[in-house]
Design a protein around this motif. Sequence first.
Motif, PDB file in Angstrom:
ATOM      1  N   SER A  78      44.896 -35.637  51.332  1.00  0.00           N
ATOM      2  CA  SER A  78      44.037 -34.643  51.994  1.00  0.00           C
ATOM      3  C   SER A  78      43.937 -34.827  53.506  1.00  0.00           C
ATOM      4  CB  SER A  78      42.628 -34.693  51.384  1.00  0.00           C
ATOM      5  OG  SER A  78      42.663 -34.388  50.008  1.00  0.00           O
ATOM      6  N   TYR A  79      44.648 -35.791  54.070  1.00  0.00           N
ATOM      7  CA  TYR A  79      44.562 -36.033  55.517  1.00  0.00           C
ATOM      8  C   TYR A  79      44.824 -34.764  56.326  1.00  0.00           C
ATOM      9  CZ  TYR A  79      44.040 -41.150  55.975  1.00  0.00           C
ATOM     10  OH  TYR A  79      43.550 -42.430  55.998  1.00  0.00           O
ATOM     11  N   SER A  80      45.867 -34.032  55.965  1.00  0.00           N
ATOM     12  CA  SER A  80      46.210 -32.824  56.735  1.00  0.00           C
ATOM     13  C   SER A  80      45.114 -31.776  56.626  1.00  0.00           C
ATOM     14  CB  SER A  80      47.545 -32.245  56.247  1.00  0.00           C
ATOM     15  OG  SER A  80      48.603 -33.141  56.518  1.00  0.00           O
ATOM     16  N   ASP A  81      44.515 -31.644  55.439  1.00  0.00           N
ATOM     17  CA  ASP A  81      43.410 -30.691  55.268  1.00  0.00           C
ATOM     18  C   ASP A  81      42.199 -31.119  56.089  1.00  0.00           C
ATOM     19  OD1 ASP A  81      44.872 -29.145  53.442  1.00  0.00           O
ATOM     20  OD2 ASP A  81      44.221 -30.383  51.756  1.00  0.00           O
ATOM     21  N   TYR A  82      41.902 -32.401  56.074  1.00  0.00           N
ATOM     22  CA  TYR A  82      40.746 -32.906  56.833  1.00  0.00           C
ATOM     23  C   TYR A  82      40.926 -32.664  58.334  1.00  0.00           C
ATOM     24  CZ  TYR A  82      39.520 -35.482  52.543  1.00  0.00           C
ATOM     25  OH  TYR A  82      39.192 -35.826  51.252  1.00  0.00           O
ATOM     26  N   ILE A  83      42.110 -32.978  58.841  1.00  0.00           N
ATOM     27  CA  ILE A  83      42.321 -32.860  60.288  1.00  0.00           C
ATOM     28  C   ILE A  83      42.279 -31.392  60.719  1.00  0.00           C
ATOM     29  CG2 ILE A  83      44.847 -32.682  60.405  1.00  0.00           C
ATOM     30  CD1 ILE A  83      42.708 -34.980  62.615  1.00  0.00           C
ATOM     31  N   ASN A  84      42.720 -30.492  59.856  1.00  0.00           N
ATOM     32  CA  ASN A  84      42.672 -29.068  60.203  1.00  0.00           C
ATOM     33  C   ASN A  84      41.235 -28.559  60.305  1.00  0.00           C
ATOM     34  OD1 ASN A  84      45.431 -28.603  60.442  1.00  0.00           O
ATOM     35  ND2 ASN A  84      45.681 -28.214  58.252  1.00  0.00           N
ATOM     36  N   ILE A  85      40.339 -29.155  59.539  1.00  0.00           N
ATOM     37  CA  ILE A  85      38.916 -28.801  59.637  1.00  0.00           C
ATOM     38  C   ILE A  85      38.277 -29.475  60.854  1.00  0.00           C
ATOM     39  CG2 ILE A  85      36.657 -28.989  58.524  1.00  0.00           C
ATOM     40  CD1 ILE A  85      38.149 -28.992  55.813  1.00  0.00           C
ATOM     41  N   LEU A  86      38.654 -30.719  61.112  1.00  0.00           N
ATOM     42  CA  LEU A  86      37.952 -31.526  62.120  1.00  0.00           C
ATOM     43  C   LEU A  86      38.402 -31.268  63.561  1.00  0.00           C
ATOM     44  CD1 LEU A  86      37.832 -34.850  60.114  1.00  0.00           C
ATOM     45  CD2 LEU A  86      35.846 -33.584  60.936  1.00  0.00           C
ATOM     46  N   LEU A  87      39.679 -30.978  63.765  1.00  0.00           N
ATOM     47  CA  LEU A  87      40.157 -30.810  65.145  1.00  0.00           C
ATOM     48  C   LEU A  87      39.406 -29.721  65.911  1.00  0.00           C
ATOM     49  CD1 LEU A  87      44.041 -31.325  65.297  1.00  0.00           C
ATOM     50  CD2 LEU A  87      42.240 -32.678  66.407  1.00  0.00           C
ATOM     51  N   LYS A  97      53.608 -38.856  46.079  1.00  0.00           N
ATOM     52  CA  LYS A  97      52.764 -37.872  46.759  1.00  0.00           C
ATOM     53  C   LYS A  97      52.051 -38.442  47.982  1.00  0.00           C
ATOM     54  CE  LYS A  97      51.859 -34.882  42.772  1.00  0.00           C
ATOM     55  NZ  LYS A  97      50.821 -34.322  41.863  1.00  0.00           N
ATOM     56  N   LYS A  98      51.573 -39.685  47.879  1.00  0.00           N
ATOM     57  CA  LYS A  98      50.840 -40.263  49.000  1.00  0.00           C
ATOM     58  C   LYS A  98      51.746 -40.497  50.204  1.00  0.00           C
ATOM     59  CE  LYS A  98      47.154 -42.368  46.275  1.00  0.00           C
ATOM     60  NZ  LYS A  98      46.438 -43.609  45.886  1.00  0.00           N
ATOM     61  N   THR A  99      52.935 -41.032  49.952  1.00  0.00           N
ATOM     62  CA  THR A  99      53.876 -41.258  51.049  1.00  0.00           C
ATOM     63  C   THR A  99      54.264 -39.945  51.703  1.00  0.00           C
ATOM     64  OG1 THR A  99      54.746 -43.205  49.891  1.00  0.00           O
ATOM     65  CG2 THR A  99      56.074 -42.310  51.683  1.00  0.00           C
ATOM     66  N   GLU A 100      54.568 -38.945  50.893  1.00  0.00           N
ATOM     67  CA  GLU A 100      54.940 -37.631  51.440  1.00  0.00           C
ATOM     68  C   GLU A 100      53.801 -37.019  52.238  1.00  0.00           C
ATOM     69  OE1 GLU A 100      57.801 -36.545  51.602  1.00  0.00           O
ATOM     70  OE2 GLU A 100      58.982 -36.749  49.789  1.00  0.00           O
ATOM     71  N   ALA A 101      52.569 -37.217  51.772  1.00  0.00           N
ATOM     72  CA  ALA A 101      51.404 -36.671  52.478  1.00  0.00           C
ATOM     73  C   ALA A 101      51.231 -37.326  53.842  1.00  0.00           C
ATOM     74  CB  ALA A 101      50.150 -36.860  51.635  1.00  0.00           C
ATOM     75  N   ILE A 102      51.446 -38.648  53.906  1.00  0.00           N
ATOM     76  CA  ILE A 102      51.340 -39.347  55.187  1.00  0.00           C
ATOM     77  C   ILE A 102      52.451 -38.907  56.135  1.00  0.00           C
ATOM     78  CG2 ILE A 102      51.544 -41.602  56.307  1.00  0.00           C
ATOM     79  CD1 ILE A 102      48.843 -41.201  55.096  1.00  0.00           C
ATOM     80  N   ARG A 103      53.650 -38.762  55.623  1.00  0.00           N
ATOM     81  CA  ARG A 103      54.758 -38.266  56.467  1.00  0.00           C
ATOM     82  C   ARG A 103      54.432 -36.877  57.019  1.00  0.00           C
ATOM     83  NH1 ARG A 103      58.826 -39.769  52.053  1.00  0.00           N
ATOM     84  NH2 ARG A 103      59.551 -41.874  52.561  1.00  0.00           N
ATOM     85  N   LYS A 104      53.925 -36.010  56.152  1.00  0.00           N
ATOM     86  CA  LYS A 104      53.561 -34.644  56.565  1.00  0.00           C
ATOM     87  C   LYS A 104      52.506 -34.691  57.665  1.00  0.00           C
ATOM     88  CE  LYS A 104      51.228 -30.481  54.852  1.00  0.00           C
ATOM     89  NZ  LYS A 104      50.542 -29.855  53.687  1.00  0.00           N
ATOM     90  N   PHE A 105      51.489 -35.536  57.475  1.00  0.00           N
ATOM     91  CA  PHE A 105      50.415 -35.661  58.460  1.00  0.00           C
ATOM     92  C   PHE A 105      50.965 -36.140  59.799  1.00  0.00           C
ATOM     93  CE2 PHE A 105      47.279 -38.348  60.615  1.00  0.00           C
ATOM     94  CZ  PHE A 105      46.207 -37.471  60.729  1.00  0.00           C
ATOM     95  N   ASN A 106      51.771 -37.201  59.770  1.00  0.00           N
ATOM     96  CA  ASN A 106      52.317 -37.758  61.016  1.00  0.00           C
ATOM     97  C   ASN A 106      53.159 -36.729  61.763  1.00  0.00           C
ATOM     98  OD1 ASN A 106      51.140 -40.268  60.618  1.00  0.00           O
ATOM     99  ND2 ASN A 106      52.929 -41.125  59.593  1.00  0.00           N
ATOM    100  N   LYS A 107      53.973 -35.987  61.036  1.00  0.00           N
ATOM    101  CA  LYS A 107      54.815 -34.966  61.672  1.00  0.00           C
ATOM    102  C   LYS A 107      53.969 -33.842  62.248  1.00  0.00           C
ATOM    103  CE  LYS A 107      58.853 -32.039  60.816  1.00  0.00           C
ATOM    104  NZ  LYS A 107      59.880 -31.614  59.816  1.00  0.00           N
ATOM    105  N   MET A 108      52.962 -33.413  61.497  1.00  0.00           N
ATOM    106  CA  MET A 108      52.095 -32.334  61.956  1.00  0.00           C
ATOM    107  C   MET A 108      51.381 -32.710  63.253  1.00  0.00           C
ATOM    108  SD  MET A 108      48.981 -30.483  59.872  1.00  0.00           S
ATOM    109  CE  MET A 108      47.875 -31.880  60.039  1.00  0.00           C
ATOM    110  N   ILE A 109      50.877 -33.949  63.309  1.00  0.00           N
ATOM    111  CA  ILE A 109      50.180 -34.410  64.513  1.00  0.00           C
ATOM    112  C   ILE A 109      51.136 -34.481  65.695  1.00  0.00           C
ATOM    113  CG2 ILE A 109      48.985 -36.374  65.560  1.00  0.00           C
ATOM    114  CD1 ILE A 109      47.264 -34.738  63.635  1.00  0.00           C
ATOM    115  N   LYS A 110      52.330 -35.019  65.473  1.00  0.00           N
ATOM    116  CA  LYS A 110      53.329 -35.132  66.535  1.00  0.00           C
ATOM    117  C   LYS A 110      53.679 -33.769  67.125  1.00  0.00           C
ATOM    118  CE  LYS A 110      56.804 -36.695  69.002  1.00  0.00           C
ATOM    119  NZ  LYS A 110      56.567 -37.428  70.276  1.00  0.00           N
ATOM    120  N   LEU A 111      53.722 -32.736  66.286  1.00  0.00           N
ATOM    121  CA  LEU A 111      54.125 -31.401  66.726  1.00  0.00           C
ATOM    122  C   LEU A 111      52.967 -30.557  67.250  1.00  0.00           C
ATOM    123  CD1 LEU A 111      56.646 -30.496  63.871  1.00  0.00           C
ATOM    124  CD2 LEU A 111      57.172 -31.267  66.194  1.00  0.00           C
TER     125      LEU A 111
END
Length: 210
Positions: free
Chosen positions: A139-148, A175-189
Motif C-alpha cells: 500500500s506504499y504507493s496508495d499512501y503516498i498518493n494520499i499524503l503528498l 507482491k511485496k518486492t514488486e510493490a516496493i519496486r513500483k513505489f521507488n520508480k514512481m517516486i523517482k519519476l
Amino acid sequence: MDLTKDLELYIEQNSEDEPEILAQLRRETYQKTTQPHMISGYLQGRILSIISKIINPNLIVEVGTFTGYSTLCLAEGLNKNGKIITIDKNLETSYIPEKYFRQSQFSNLINYKIGEAIEILPNIEDGIDLVFLDADKESYSDYINILLPKLKKGGIVLADNILWKGKVVGDAKDKKTEAIRKFNKMIKLNDSVEVVILPIRDGISIIRKK
C-alpha cells in the motif's frame, strides 16, 4: 557494507544515547511480540529523532506504529505545540504502545489511531511536515498518493524497508518486492519531489517535496 556486531556496537557507543524509556520498550518488544525485528531499533531510531529535530515539525504522520518505538523517536523533534498522528491496524499489540505513550513526556502530543490507514489518511488535515511510512508494503504507493498533496512544500517523507532485504535488485516476483519496486520508480519519476535512498538497515528513502 555489512556491519559486524563490533562495528554496530562502536556506532552505538559514539552516537547519541538511547533514552531509557526506549531501551525499556525495545526489551519488551523482544520479550512479548512474535516479530520484534519490525521495531526501528537504536540506530534507525536516533536517525528518526535527529531528522525530526532538524525539521522541528508541527505535524507528523506515521503509518505503522507497531510497538511505538519510532513514534517516540519522531516525537522528540516536535514543536512544543505540535502533534504526531500514528496509525496501526494491529489490536493485538496495541497495549504496548499505549502503555509507553502514557509514560512518555510526549503523551499529550501523540494521537494513536487504530484502524486501516487507507481510510484514516484522507481525513487528516493538510500541512503535514513529516511522514514516516513503515507499514504494509503493497500500500506504499496508495499512501503516498494520499499524503503528498497534504505535505507542506519542503516537507519530508521517510519510507522504510525500501531495499526489501536486497530483493529489489534480484529476480524476486513476490507482491511485496514488486510493490516496493513500483513505489521507488514512481517516486523517482515524480517531478514534485526529490529523493535519496540511504542503505541503512533495510533501506530508508528520504523524499522532499519541492
